[in-house]
Design a protein around this motif. Structure first.
Motif: not given
Length: 177
Positions: A9, A47, A83, A101, A104, A106, A128
């Motif tokens: 990621s 988040c 995530a 979310l 996923a 970043i 996220f």
């Protein structure tokens, strides 16, 4: 393995000094880099929760830090990914169980040193994005003194120094054009 997926990621992000620093830190630390007890510096997951029109952001007033910030915390053994950790933390700290979310991917990297009241020396935070209706019911957890919506262009004074720039960068990266 969670660390391998996380490195993938990170590698998918556009090249930047932050991305390169994270890649080097996680490659050197391996799985320990993602664990609270893996050393004084480790990856954390957070988040940013926005309203559907991206005009508001839901923040918590962090009890230890005494500032408004996005939801987040340490990666736990039951988390399947960074995530997933971010989503779990946002649900726990906001009381919004149906939160999901946006993707996923970043959206933010922010390494910050910690002082007074924290056992860790630094967090390599990975952010996220989630979307929640502005009229959703939410509650503060034991880690926060309050949870509240704020206009994204008028954040409260009690935020970390670089927080307004981070919010602006996240919005530029994810908001519909």
């Amino acid at each position: 393995m969670i660390v391998d997926n996380f490195l993938t990621s990170l590698a998918a992000l556009a090249a930047s000094p932050a991305r390169e620093g994270y890649l080097a830190f996680v490659t050197a630390g391996g799985a320990d880099a993602l664990q609270r007890d893996g050393g004084p510096e480790h990856v954390t997951a957070s988040c940013f929760v926005f309203s559907p029109d991206f005009e508001q952001v839901l923040l918590c007033f962090h009890r230890k830090g005494q500032f408004w910030v996005q939801f987040g915390g340490h990666i736990e053994p039951q988390d399947a990914s960074v995530a997933d950790a971010a989503l779990r933390e946002a649900r726990e700290e906001s009381g919004i169980s149906e939160l999901t979310l946006r993707s996923a991917a970043i959206a933010d990297l922010d390494r910050h040193e910690l002082h007074g009241g924290f056992a860790c020396a630094a967090h390599w935070d990975v952010g996220f994005v989630a979307i929640a209706a502005a009229d959703v019911d939410f509650t503060a957890s034991d880690e926060s003194e309050d949870v509240r919506w704020f206009p994204t262009h008028t954040l409260p004074a009690e935020v970390p120094d670089n927080f307004p720039a981070r919010i602006a960068a996240v919005l530029r990266a994810i908001a519909p054009r």
